[in-house]
Design a protein around this motif. Structure first.
Motif, PDB file in Angstrom:
ATOM      1  N   THR A   1      -4.289  -5.390  18.403  1.00  0.00           N
ATOM      2  CA  THR A   1      -3.970  -4.359  19.379  1.00  0.00           C
ATOM      3  C   THR A   1      -5.210  -3.503  19.681  1.00  0.00           C
ATOM      4  O   THR A   1      -5.477  -3.143  20.843  1.00  0.00           O
ATOM      5  CB  THR A   1      -2.842  -3.475  18.850  1.00  0.00           C
ATOM      6  OG1 THR A   1      -1.731  -4.300  18.490  1.00  0.00           O
ATOM      7  CG2 THR A   1      -2.397  -2.465  19.886  1.00  0.00           C
ATOM      8  N   ARG A   2      -5.956  -3.173  18.640  1.00  0.00           N
ATOM      9  CA  ARG A   2      -7.200  -2.406  18.845  1.00  0.00           C
ATOM     10  C   ARG A   2      -8.158  -3.162  19.745  1.00  0.00           C
ATOM     11  O   ARG A   2      -8.789  -2.575  20.657  1.00  0.00           O
ATOM     12  CB  ARG A   2      -7.844  -2.150  17.485  1.00  0.00           C
ATOM     13  CG  ARG A   2      -9.156  -1.375  17.571  1.00  0.00           C
ATOM     14  CD  ARG A   2      -9.797  -1.305  16.212  1.00  0.00           C
ATOM     15  NE  ARG A   2     -10.208  -2.629  15.738  1.00  0.00           N
ATOM     16  CZ  ARG A   2     -10.791  -2.829  14.542  1.00  0.00           C
ATOM     17  NH1 ARG A   2     -10.986  -1.832  13.703  1.00  0.00           N
ATOM     18  NH2 ARG A   2     -11.138  -4.063  14.179  1.00  0.00           N
ATOM     19  N   THR A   3      -8.262  -4.492  19.534  1.00  0.00           N
ATOM     20  CA  THR A   3      -9.143  -5.303  20.379  1.00  0.00           C
ATOM     21  C   THR A   3      -8.675  -5.274  21.823  1.00  0.00           C
ATOM     22  O   THR A   3      -9.477  -5.178  22.762  1.00  0.00           O
ATOM     23  CB  THR A   3      -9.178  -6.746  19.856  1.00  0.00           C
ATOM     24  OG1 THR A   3      -9.632  -6.724  18.494  1.00  0.00           O
ATOM     25  CG2 THR A   3     -10.095  -7.608  20.689  1.00  0.00           C
ATOM     26  N   GLY A   4      -7.358  -5.371  22.037  1.00  0.00           N
ATOM     27  CA  GLY A   4      -6.840  -5.319  23.399  1.00  0.00           C
ATOM     28  C   GLY A   4      -7.122  -3.995  24.079  1.00  0.00           C
ATOM     29  O   GLY A   4      -7.438  -3.952  25.283  1.00  0.00           O
TER      30      GLY A   4
ATOM     31  N   CYS B   1      -6.056   4.842  13.088  1.00  0.00           N
ATOM     32  CA  CYS B   1      -6.828   4.535  11.890  1.00  0.00           C
ATOM     33  C   CYS B   1      -7.758   3.356  12.129  1.00  0.00           C
ATOM     34  O   CYS B   1      -8.910   3.351  11.681  1.00  0.00           O
ATOM     35  CB  CYS B   1      -5.890   4.274  10.734  1.00  0.00           C
ATOM     36  SG  CYS B   1      -6.737   3.966   9.158  1.00  0.00           S
ATOM     37  N   ALA B   2      -7.261   2.332  12.844  1.00  0.00           N
ATOM     38  CA  ALA B   2      -8.079   1.150  13.137  1.00  0.00           C
ATOM     39  C   ALA B   2      -9.226   1.509  14.067  1.00  0.00           C
ATOM     40  O   ALA B   2     -10.373   1.071  13.871  1.00  0.00           O
ATOM     41  CB  ALA B   2      -7.210   0.053  13.727  1.00  0.00           C
ATOM     42  N   LEU B   3      -8.948   2.275  15.116  1.00  0.00           N
ATOM     43  CA  LEU B   3     -10.015   2.674  16.033  1.00  0.00           C
ATOM     44  C   LEU B   3     -10.987   3.630  15.364  1.00  0.00           C
ATOM     45  O   LEU B   3     -12.169   3.691  15.730  1.00  0.00           O
ATOM     46  CB  LEU B   3      -9.395   3.330  17.268  1.00  0.00           C
ATOM     47  CG  LEU B   3      -8.666   2.390  18.233  1.00  0.00           C
ATOM     48  CD1 LEU B   3      -7.909   3.186  19.292  1.00  0.00           C
ATOM     49  CD2 LEU B   3      -9.653   1.436  18.908  1.00  0.00           C
ATOM     50  N   GLY B   4     -10.488   4.406  14.378  1.00  0.00           N
ATOM     51  CA  GLY B   4     -11.359   5.364  13.713  1.00  0.00           C
ATOM     52  C   GLY B   4     -12.475   4.715  12.928  1.00  0.00           C
ATOM     53  O   GLY B   4     -13.476   5.369  12.616  1.00  0.00           O
ATOM     54  N   ARG B   5     -12.337   3.461  12.596  1.00  0.00           N
ATOM     55  CA  ARG B   5     -13.405   2.760  11.886  1.00  0.00           C
ATOM     56  C   ARG B   5     -14.537   2.344  12.815  1.00  0.00           C
ATOM     57  O   ARG B   5     -15.617   1.962  12.331  1.00  0.00           O
ATOM     58  CB  ARG B   5     -12.840   1.534  11.171  1.00  0.00           C
ATOM     59  CG  ARG B   5     -11.835   1.901  10.089  1.00  0.00           C
ATOM     60  CD  ARG B   5     -11.404   0.691   9.318  1.00  0.00           C
ATOM     61  NE  ARG B   5     -10.462   1.050   8.246  1.00  0.00           N
ATOM     62  CZ  ARG B   5      -9.979   0.204   7.352  1.00  0.00           C
ATOM     63  NH1 ARG B   5     -10.361  -1.075   7.391  1.00  0.00           N
ATOM     64  NH2 ARG B   5      -9.148   0.611   6.434  1.00  0.00           N
ATOM     65  N   LEU B   6     -14.293   2.426  14.104  1.00  0.00           N
ATOM     66  CA  LEU B   6     -15.302   2.043  15.095  1.00  0.00           C
ATOM     67  C   LEU B   6     -15.696   3.205  15.998  1.00  0.00           C
ATOM     68  O   LEU B   6     -16.809   3.203  16.554  1.00  0.00           O
ATOM     69  CB  LEU B   6     -14.769   0.883  15.962  1.00  0.00           C
ATOM     70  CG  LEU B   6     -14.344  -0.399  15.230  1.00  0.00           C
ATOM     71  CD1 LEU B   6     -13.771  -1.400  16.228  1.00  0.00           C
ATOM     72  CD2 LEU B   6     -15.509  -0.997  14.476  1.00  0.00           C
ATOM     73  N   GLU B   7     -14.797   4.150  16.179  1.00  0.00           N
ATOM     74  CA  GLU B   7     -15.035   5.245  17.120  1.00  0.00           C
ATOM     75  C   GLU B   7     -14.598   6.571  16.472  1.00  0.00           C
ATOM     76  O   GLU B   7     -13.971   6.588  15.418  1.00  0.00           O
ATOM     77  CB  GLU B   7     -14.243   5.022  18.417  1.00  0.00           C
ATOM     78  CG  GLU B   7     -14.553   3.710  19.112  1.00  0.00           C
ATOM     79  CD  GLU B   7     -13.607   3.468  20.297  1.00  0.00           C
ATOM     80  OE1 GLU B   7     -13.920   2.599  21.120  1.00  0.00           O
ATOM     81  OE2 GLU B   7     -12.548   4.159  20.376  1.00  0.00           O
ATOM     82  N   ARG B   8     -14.953   7.644  17.220  1.00  0.00           N
ATOM     83  CA  ARG B   8     -14.432   8.950  16.843  1.00  0.00           C
ATOM     84  C   ARG B   8     -13.069   9.098  17.501  1.00  0.00           C
ATOM     85  O   ARG B   8     -12.963   9.053  18.733  1.00  0.00           O
ATOM     86  CB  ARG B   8     -15.372  10.056  17.308  1.00  0.00           C
ATOM     87  CG  ARG B   8     -16.717  10.091  16.554  1.00  0.00           C
ATOM     88  CD  ARG B   8     -17.623  11.132  17.154  1.00  0.00           C
ATOM     89  NE  ARG B   8     -17.904  10.821  18.560  1.00  0.00           N
ATOM     90  CZ  ARG B   8     -18.467  11.676  19.413  1.00  0.00           C
ATOM     91  NH1 ARG B   8     -18.803  12.891  19.006  1.00  0.00           N
ATOM     92  NH2 ARG B   8     -18.697  11.319  20.662  1.00  0.00           N
ATOM     93  N   VAL B   9     -12.068   9.279  16.710  1.00  0.00           N
ATOM     94  CA  VAL B   9     -10.693   9.240  17.201  1.00  0.00           C
ATOM     95  C   VAL B   9      -9.992  10.538  16.813  1.00  0.00           C
ATOM     96  O   VAL B   9     -10.135  11.044  15.680  1.00  0.00           O
ATOM     97  CB  VAL B   9      -9.929   8.043  16.607  1.00  0.00           C
ATOM     98  CG1 VAL B   9      -8.469   8.066  17.058  1.00  0.00           C
ATOM     99  CG2 VAL B   9     -10.596   6.746  16.998  1.00  0.00           C
TER     100      VAL B   9
END
Length: 743
Positions: free
Chosen positions: A535-538, A571-579
């Protein structure tokens, strides 16, 4: 933020839609069927159990019926009990013989024997007086209501005669009897089905004995009938034998015959000898005739010419005289050389020669006369023998005619005597075996009292009831599932809502459901974590054309798991971005409790109403910042629609790469529509096989009509069995440690 028209948004959605392949339209999803049945397992088991219990109660009301079976062997030809052949063998060893015997066992005569032997006219199952028919019961019931309107016989019942009772018992036994053969063998089974198991066994054995007794009785009756017929026939044959013997004796006396065979033999021997003598006489006569004819051919010639005949020359006497003549001639020739014709010796010699020639001539005449006599004697002898042969032949022919007649009469006597003796012997055998039966049928196994009833067959009925109930329950579950118009798979989303599916989140295990808010961070369920990553990839791929800072996550109705999706996706996006995760559901806040925040009473509501600053409200949880709902306000819609909330979003955009807003359900309140209008992208969460399709369609349609940028759907709580492909098996190919290393 500019408004996007509904038509352009739908065109964008259609570009992301994936069409269903034509070959999958008729696909029978066995896994989906299995998931549906498993979901309804308790209902199926309950229906099955109820059906079995009802079958058990029903069987308690059914009177058990028992079936007793007796076995017989019926051979095409029976073994003889005595050394001589029985009178008659009525068996016809054909393929229809066994069927004929089965029909005989089912005959009324055999049933009557069994009824009489067991006295079944007094048995409750056979006595019509003890089991009145339905019509009789109806008549009795109707007459009891109005006795005066109906005949008295209706209430009393019709009196049955003993014959009627007996016939009814016989018919009842025949109806409860079944006879059949065992495969292609010579075994025959007699089965009787009754409520009384002892009577059933006794009736089966009685029918078997009745069949054997009827066969023996038939054989005895046939023997007695044959004996009477043969007795009459023996008397007739005795009379015929006496008449033929009298005719033979009268003919012997009339012809004076004693030993025709001896007379014929003597006459034949004499005829043979006479024939041989006649042959010799014929040969002798032929020789004599030949010699006589030679003499006759010379006629009156001199003795010298007659002496040239072979029959004369060959005569020894003539040969002696010829020798004397030759000697006398030689002497004359010798003396003529010495002496003259007048010499006494010459004269004596010529005298001897003349005497020798005269003697020879005399002897030749005698021999010629003898040849004539021999010829006449031979001819007479031949004629006599021929007459004797003809006489003997006539005698033999006459004897042969008498012998033929005698033999004809003797044959009549012999045939009559042989037939008479045969009938006398068979009569004696028939009389001696009149009461002895030779049967080709015997009982192999007598019927025993059955231990288990034939009907009802409890195990079979239980099995059938359970199978039917189970099948009915399964069909009912499948029918209910087919009639339940819910979104179950990605195909349903793409087909019914024309939206792409950005993620398929599986149903987590029961042990992990209480901690689902931190599920991605703990990575207890690899399938769930991989679905969140997908879902994060999408979401990140949707940023290709423009950056989507504000992301709103909503659903149709509460309880579809949108808050859990929002937290784990943040949480998933937070590992790649500031969320920044904002809990905008001010009516039913749960984020602070689920994340275990220490200061959960200060949040969005306090920030918007001005009672707190952003630094006091925003808390860091793991790799993301979280803005909880705070204290539940009395006017949540006014707070979300206030300029302070819009200003806060404008403040947060440059500071965070992604702002995720957990929105209330779209059908519950209008908060979702307001939040979606402020968002750059909207993710619509749908609980698999739970929310009805019309509700989802109305929710998505309402957002699209309001200009909400719905970029896709997240299908939540999807069972691995319900999915076309096993996402759990696919996502679970890496160990948990590997997932810990992934972002």
């Amino acid at each position: 933020m500019g408004q996007i028209s509904i038509s352009s948004r739908r065109n964008e959605i259609s570009r992301h839609s994936v069409g269903m392949p034509d070959e999958d339209r008729d696909f029978i999803d066995s896994r989906k069927i299995g998931q549906t049945l498993w979901a309804s397992k308790w209902s199926i088991l309950t229906i099955t159990l109820v059906a079995v219990l009802l079958a058990a109660v029903l069987m308690q009301t059914i009177t058990p019926v028992y079936r007793a079976v007796a076995s017989l062997v019926i051979e095409p030809k029976g073994a003889s009990l005595i050394s001589f052949q029985p009178l008659a063998d009525p068996n016809n060893p054909t393929s229809d013989y066994l069927q004929t015997q089965i029909s005989l066992i089912q005959s009324r005569g055999v049933a009557e024997r069994a009824v009489k032997e067991l006295n079944l006219t007094e048995h409750p199952e056979f006595d019509p007086r003890q089991r009145p028919y339905l019509m009789t019961r109806l008549k009795s019931l109707v007459s009891s209501l109005s006795p005066g309107l109906f005949p008295a016989s209706w209430s009393e019942g019709e009196a049955l005669t003993p014959t009627q009772i007996f016939d009814a018992a016989v018919m009842e036994l025949m109806e409860h009897t079944s006879v059949g053969s065992v495969g292609k063998s010579q075994l025959v089974t007699i089965g009787v089905t009754l409520k009384d198991k002892q009577t059933a066994a006794a009736a089966a054995n009685a029918l078997a004995r009745g069949y054997l007794d009827s066969r023996l009785d038939a054989q005895v009756n046939d023997s007695l009938t044959a004996s009477r017929w043969m007795d009459t026939r023996v008397i007739e044959l005795r009379t015929q034998l006496q008449e033929s013997e009298n005719k033979l004796q009268v003919y012997r006396d009339a012809q004076g015959l004693v030993d025709v065979g001896g007379v014929t033999t003597i006459t034949a021997n004499e005829l043979a000898k006479t024939s041989d003598r006649m042959i010799d006489a014929r040969r002798e006569r032929a020789e004599a005739q030949s010699q006589y004819q030679q003499v006759q051919s010379i006629g009156g010639k001199s003795a010298g010419q007659l002496s040239t005949i072979p029959a004369v020359i060959n005569n020894p006497v003539i040969q002696q005289f010829q020798a004397d003549v030759a000697k006398a001639q030689a002497k004359v020739d010798e003396l003529s050389r010495r002496y003259g014709d007048r010499h006494p010796k010459m004269i004596a010699a010529r005298s001897d020669l003349a005497a020798a020639k005269a003697s020879m001539a005399t002897q030749v005449n005698q021999v010629v006369a003898g040849l004539q006599n021999n010829y006449q004697l031979a001819q007479a002898n031949e004629n006599a023998l021929r007459a004797s042969v003809n006489t003997s032949r006539a005698q033999i022919q006459d004897i042969s005619r008498k012998e033929f007649k005698l033999r004809e009469l003797q044959r009549d006597v012999d045939s009559n005597r042989s037939l008479y003796e045969t009938f006398v012997n068979r009569l004696r055998e028939t009389t001696a075996t009149a009461d002895l039966g030779s049967s080709n049928a015997r009982i192999v196994d007598e019927a025993i009292t059955p231990l288990q009833p034939n009907t009802p067959r409890k195990s079979l009925i239980f099995s059938i009831a359970a199978a039917l109930a189970f099948g009915f329950a399964c069909a009912l579950s499948l029918l209910r599932d087919a009639m339940k118009n819910t979104v179950k798979s990605t195909e349903d989303v793409e087909k019914k809502m024309h939206l792409p599916v950005l993620g398929v989140v599986p149903l987590v295990q029961k042990k992990n459901r209480a901690r689902i808010a931190r599920q991605f961070e703990r990575n207890d369920d690899t399938a769930f974590s991989e679905a969140i990553r997908t879902t994060r990839t999408g979401v990140m791929l949707s940023d290709i054309e423009s950056r989507r800072h504000v992301l709103v996550i909503t659903s149709s109705v509460p309880g579809e798991g949108k808050s859990a999706i929002a937290v784990n996706l943040a949480c998933a996006l937070g590992r790649l971005e500031r969320v920044l995760l904002i809990e905008a559901d001010l009516r039913r806040p749960t984020l602070a409790k689920n994340l275990g925040l220490s200061n959960g009473q200060i949040g969005l509501a306090n920030l918007v109403d001005g009672s707190a600053r952003s630094g006091e409200c925003i808390q860091q949880v793991g790799d993301m910042d979280v803005l909880p709902a705070g204290a539940v306000p009395s006017n949540p819609l006014e707070l979300l629609a206030s300029p302070r909330f819009t200003s806060f979003l404008d403040w947060a955009r440059p500071r965070y790469d992604r702002i995720i807003i957990d929105s209330p359900a779209s059908h519950s309140v209008s908060d979702a529509a307001l939040l979606c209008a402020l968002a750059d992208a909207v993710l619509y969460v749908v609980k698999s096989d739970s929310t009805s399709t019309p509700v989802v369609q109305r929710g998505v349609g309402q957002l699209l009509r309001n200009g909400a940028p719905v970029i896709g759907v997240i299908l939540n709580q999807v069972s691995a069995i319900n999915a076309r492909y096993d996402h759990q098996g696919y996502y679970g190919y890496l160990p948990g440690e590997a997932y810990q290393a992934k972002v």
